[in-house]
Design a protein around this motif. Structure first.
Motif, short mmCIF file in Angstrom:
data_model
loop_
_atom_site.label_atom_id
_atom_site.label_comp_id
_atom_site.label_asym_id
_atom_site.label_seq_id
_atom_site.Cartn_x
_atom_site.Cartn_y
_atom_site.Cartn_z
N GLU A 186 9.84 18.99 -10.00
CA GLU A 186 11.21 18.65 -9.58
C GLU A 186 11.38 18.79 -8.07
N GLU A 187 10.72 19.77 -7.48
CA GLU A 187 10.77 19.94 -6.02
C GLU A 187 10.00 18.81 -5.34
N MET A 188 8.86 18.46 -5.87
CA MET A 188 8.08 17.36 -5.30
C MET A 188 8.87 16.06 -5.33
N ALA A 189 9.59 15.82 -6.43
CA ALA A 189 10.36 14.59 -6.59
C ALA A 189 11.43 14.45 -5.51
N LYS A 190 11.94 15.58 -5.02
CA LYS A 190 12.95 15.55 -3.96
C LYS A 190 12.39 15.00 -2.64
N HIS A 191 11.07 14.87 -2.56
CA HIS A 191 10.42 14.40 -1.34
C HIS A 191 9.69 13.07 -1.55
N CYS A 192 9.90 12.46 -2.70
CA CYS A 192 9.28 11.17 -3.02
C CYS A 192 9.68 10.12 -1.99
N LEU A 193 8.72 9.51 -1.38
CA LEU A 193 8.88 8.42 -0.41
C LEU A 193 9.64 8.81 0.86
N GLU A 194 9.88 10.10 1.08
CA GLU A 194 10.66 10.51 2.24
C GLU A 194 9.99 10.17 3.58
N ALA A 195 8.67 10.03 3.58
CA ALA A 195 7.97 9.71 4.83
C ALA A 195 8.33 8.33 5.35
N ILE A 196 8.75 7.44 4.45
CA ILE A 196 9.13 6.09 4.89
C ILE A 196 10.61 5.78 4.64
N ASP A 197 11.26 6.56 3.79
CA ASP A 197 12.69 6.40 3.52
C ASP A 197 13.27 7.76 3.15
N PRO A 198 13.66 8.55 4.16
CA PRO A 198 14.12 9.93 3.90
C PRO A 198 15.29 10.03 2.92
N ARG A 218 -3.29 11.05 -9.14
CA ARG A 218 -2.31 12.03 -9.62
C ARG A 218 -1.17 11.38 -10.41
N GLU A 219 -0.95 11.92 -11.58
CA GLU A 219 0.14 11.46 -12.44
C GLU A 219 1.50 11.75 -11.84
N GLN A 220 1.56 12.74 -10.96
CA GLN A 220 2.84 13.13 -10.37
C GLN A 220 3.51 11.98 -9.64
N ALA A 221 2.74 11.00 -9.17
CA ALA A 221 3.32 9.86 -8.44
C ALA A 221 4.32 9.13 -9.33
N ALA A 222 3.94 8.82 -10.56
CA ALA A 222 4.86 8.16 -11.49
C ALA A 222 5.97 9.11 -11.93
N SER A 223 5.62 10.38 -12.13
CA SER A 223 6.63 11.37 -12.54
C SER A 223 7.74 11.51 -11.50
N GLY A 225 1.49 15.74 -1.02
CA GLY A 225 0.57 16.84 -1.29
C GLY A 225 1.09 18.21 -0.88
N ALA A 226 1.95 18.27 0.11
CA ALA A 226 2.49 19.56 0.57
C ALA A 226 3.29 20.27 -0.53
N TYR A 227 3.69 19.54 -1.57
CA TYR A 227 4.52 20.11 -2.63
C TYR A 227 3.77 20.22 -3.96
N MET A 228 2.45 20.05 -3.92
CA MET A 228 1.65 20.05 -5.16
C MET A 228 1.66 21.38 -5.91
N ARG A 260 0.80 -1.23 0.00
CA ARG A 260 0.00 0.00 0.00
C ARG A 260 0.84 1.29 0.00
N ILE A 261 1.83 1.33 -0.84
CA ILE A 261 2.59 2.56 -1.04
C ILE A 261 1.68 3.48 -1.86
N ASP A 262 1.15 4.51 -1.20
CA ASP A 262 0.14 5.33 -1.87
C ASP A 262 0.75 6.54 -2.57
N THR A 263 -0.10 7.21 -3.35
CA THR A 263 0.37 8.35 -4.14
C THR A 263 0.77 9.52 -3.26
N ASP A 264 0.25 9.60 -2.04
CA ASP A 264 0.69 10.67 -1.12
C ASP A 264 2.13 10.45 -0.68
N LEU A 265 2.57 9.22 -0.59
CA LEU A 265 3.97 8.94 -0.27
C LEU A 265 4.88 9.21 -1.47
#
Length: 161
Positions: A30-42, A66-71, A22-25, A13-18
Protein backbone atom coordinates in the motif's frame (compact mmCIF):
# COMPACT_ATOMS: atom_id res chain seq x y z
CA UNK A 1 -17.23 -6.74 -18.07
CA UNK A 2 -16.72 -3.25 -19.42
CA UNK A 3 -14.40 -0.70 -17.91
CA UNK A 4 -15.56 2.92 -17.92
CA UNK A 5 -13.05 5.49 -16.77
CA UNK A 6 -10.85 8.48 -17.43
CA UNK A 7 -7.45 7.99 -19.01
CA UNK A 8 -3.97 8.65 -17.66
CA UNK A 9 -1.61 8.79 -20.65
CA UNK A 10 2.04 7.74 -20.58
CA UNK A 11 4.70 7.14 -23.20
CA UNK A 12 6.95 4.26 -24.20
CA UNK A 13 8.93 1.93 -21.95
CA UNK A 14 7.11 2.54 -18.68
CA UNK A 15 9.15 0.12 -16.61
CA UNK A 16 8.41 -1.75 -13.41
CA UNK A 17 10.72 0.58 -11.45
CA UNK A 18 8.38 3.45 -12.31
CA UNK A 19 5.29 1.41 -11.44
CA UNK A 20 6.65 -0.07 -8.22
CA UNK A 21 9.66 1.97 -7.04
CA UNK A 22 12.42 -0.16 -5.55
CA UNK A 23 12.95 2.25 -2.65
CA UNK A 24 9.63 1.01 -1.21
CA UNK A 25 10.12 -2.74 -1.76
CA UNK A 26 10.65 -3.55 1.94
CA UNK A 27 7.48 -1.82 3.09
CA UNK A 28 3.81 -2.69 2.63
CA UNK A 29 2.48 -2.75 -0.93
CA UNK A 30 0.00 0.00 0.00
CA UNK A 31 2.91 2.35 0.70
CA UNK A 32 4.60 1.44 -2.57
CA UNK A 33 1.35 2.12 -4.46
CA UNK A 34 1.39 5.70 -3.14
CA UNK A 35 4.55 6.22 -5.22
CA UNK A 36 3.42 4.49 -8.42
CA UNK A 37 4.57 6.49 -11.46
CA UNK A 38 5.52 9.48 -9.28
CA UNK A 39 8.88 9.85 -11.06
CA UNK A 40 7.05 10.93 -14.22
CA UNK A 41 3.69 12.10 -12.81
CA UNK A 42 3.88 12.99 -9.09
CA UNK A 43 0.09 13.48 -8.88
CA UNK A 44 -0.85 10.12 -10.42
CA UNK A 45 -1.71 8.28 -7.17
CA UNK A 46 -3.74 11.20 -5.81
CA UNK A 47 -5.55 11.80 -9.12
CA UNK A 48 -6.41 8.17 -9.90
CA UNK A 49 -10.04 7.15 -9.48
CA UNK A 50 -11.55 3.68 -9.27
CA UNK A 51 -11.98 2.35 -12.82
CA UNK A 52 -9.55 4.75 -14.49
CA UNK A 53 -7.56 3.57 -17.49
CA UNK A 54 -3.87 3.86 -18.24
CA UNK A 55 -2.86 4.34 -21.88
CA UNK A 56 0.73 4.02 -23.07
CA UNK A 57 3.07 3.31 -25.94
CA UNK A 58 5.49 0.45 -26.50
CA UNK A 59 6.91 -1.98 -23.92
CA UNK A 60 4.68 -1.13 -20.97
CA UNK A 61 5.88 -2.99 -17.87
CA UNK A 62 9.38 -3.67 -19.15
CA UNK A 63 12.09 -4.38 -16.59
CA UNK A 64 12.03 -6.76 -13.66
CA UNK A 65 9.38 -9.40 -13.22
CA UNK A 66 7.96 -7.98 -9.99
CA UNK A 67 4.25 -8.57 -9.55
CA UNK A 68 4.04 -5.41 -7.46
CA UNK A 69 3.99 -3.34 -10.67
CA UNK A 70 0.49 -4.57 -11.54
CA UNK A 71 -0.56 -4.54 -7.87
CA UNK A 72 0.34 -0.86 -7.53
CA UNK A 73 -1.88 0.00 -10.49
CA UNK A 74 -4.75 -1.99 -8.99
CA UNK A 75 -4.32 -0.34 -5.60
CA UNK A 76 -4.56 3.03 -7.33
CA UNK A 77 -7.94 2.01 -8.76
CA UNK A 78 -6.80 1.39 -12.33
CA UNK A 79 -9.39 -0.69 -14.16
CA UNK A 80 -7.28 -1.60 -17.18
CA UNK A 81 -4.21 -0.71 -19.21
CA UNK A 82 -4.11 -0.14 -22.96
CA UNK A 83 -0.68 -0.04 -24.59
CA UNK A 84 0.90 -0.55 -28.00
CA UNK A 85 2.85 -3.48 -26.51
CA UNK A 86 3.63 -5.03 -23.14
CA UNK A 87 6.56 -6.81 -21.59
CA UNK A 88 5.49 -10.47 -21.57
CA UNK A 89 5.98 -11.04 -17.85
CA UNK A 90 4.11 -7.86 -16.88
CA UNK A 91 1.25 -8.83 -19.22
CA UNK A 92 0.83 -12.20 -17.57
CA UNK A 93 1.32 -10.87 -14.04
CA UNK A 94 -1.39 -8.27 -14.65
CA UNK A 95 -3.93 -10.84 -15.83
CA UNK A 96 -2.96 -13.21 -13.00
CA UNK A 97 -3.71 -10.41 -10.52
CA UNK A 98 -7.02 -9.43 -12.16
CA UNK A 99 -5.91 -6.38 -14.15
CA UNK A 100 -7.10 -6.40 -17.78
CA UNK A 101 -4.35 -5.36 -20.19
CA UNK A 102 -5.02 -4.93 -23.89
CA UNK A 103 -2.67 -4.46 -26.79
CA UNK A 104 -4.04 -1.44 -28.62
CA UNK A 105 -2.04 -0.09 -31.59
CA UNK A 106 -3.54 3.40 -31.18
CA UNK A 107 -3.37 3.64 -27.37
CA UNK A 108 -0.71 6.34 -27.60
CA UNK A 109 -3.18 8.55 -29.51
CA UNK A 110 -5.64 8.68 -26.61
CA UNK A 111 -4.91 11.81 -24.56
CA UNK A 112 -5.02 12.02 -20.78
CA UNK A 113 -8.43 12.96 -19.43
CA UNK A 114 -10.38 11.14 -22.16
CA UNK A 115 -13.52 9.34 -21.03
CA UNK A 116 -13.19 5.79 -22.35
CA UNK A 117 -15.25 2.59 -22.27
CA UNK A 118 -13.19 -0.57 -22.79
CA UNK A 119 -14.76 -3.90 -23.71
CA UNK A 120 -11.97 -6.46 -23.23
CA UNK A 121 -13.93 -9.34 -24.79
CA UNK A 122 -14.77 -7.36 -27.93
CA UNK A 123 -11.35 -5.72 -28.04
CA UNK A 124 -12.68 -2.18 -28.28
CA UNK A 125 -11.99 1.10 -26.51
CA UNK A 126 -14.58 3.76 -27.26
CA UNK A 127 -13.98 7.44 -26.56
CA UNK A 128 -16.88 9.55 -25.30
CA UNK A 129 -16.79 11.37 -28.66
CA UNK A 130 -17.40 8.09 -30.48
CA UNK A 131 -13.95 7.17 -31.80
CA UNK A 132 -13.40 3.43 -31.48
CA UNK A 133 -9.93 1.97 -30.99
CA UNK A 134 -9.44 -1.67 -31.97
CA UNK A 135 -7.48 -3.75 -29.48
CA UNK A 136 -6.54 -7.41 -29.21
CA UNK A 137 -9.46 -8.96 -27.31
CA UNK A 138 -8.82 -10.90 -24.14
CA UNK A 139 -10.14 -14.47 -24.50
CA UNK A 140 -13.29 -15.26 -22.55
CA UNK A 141 -11.59 -17.80 -20.26
CA UNK A 142 -8.94 -15.23 -19.28
CA UNK A 143 -11.63 -12.62 -18.65
CA UNK A 144 -13.39 -15.10 -16.36
CA UNK A 145 -10.13 -15.29 -14.42
CA UNK A 146 -9.83 -11.48 -14.34
CA UNK A 147 -13.47 -11.12 -13.23
CA UNK A 148 -12.80 -13.57 -10.39
CA UNK A 149 -10.04 -11.27 -9.14
CA UNK A 150 -7.13 -13.10 -10.73
CA UNK A 151 -5.63 -16.56 -11.01
CA UNK A 152 -5.71 -17.65 -7.36
CA UNK A 153 -9.36 -16.63 -6.71
CA UNK A 154 -10.32 -18.16 -10.07
CA UNK A 155 -8.66 -21.49 -9.20
CA UNK A 156 -10.31 -21.47 -5.80
CA UNK A 157 -13.72 -20.89 -7.41
CA UNK A 158 -13.28 -23.57 -10.07
CA UNK A 159 -11.89 -26.08 -7.55
CA UNK A 160 -15.09 -25.97 -5.53
CA UNK A 161 -17.41 -26.31 -8.53
Amino acid sequence: MKIDGTTHAFGDRIDTDLLSPGAYMKGPIEEMAKHCLEAIDPEFPARSQLGDIVTAGFEFGTGSSREQAASCLLLNGIGCVLARSFARIFYRNALNLGLPVLVCPTAHEIPAGTRLVVDPLAGTATEAGGRVHSCEPIPERLMQMVAAGGLIPFLEQTRTQ
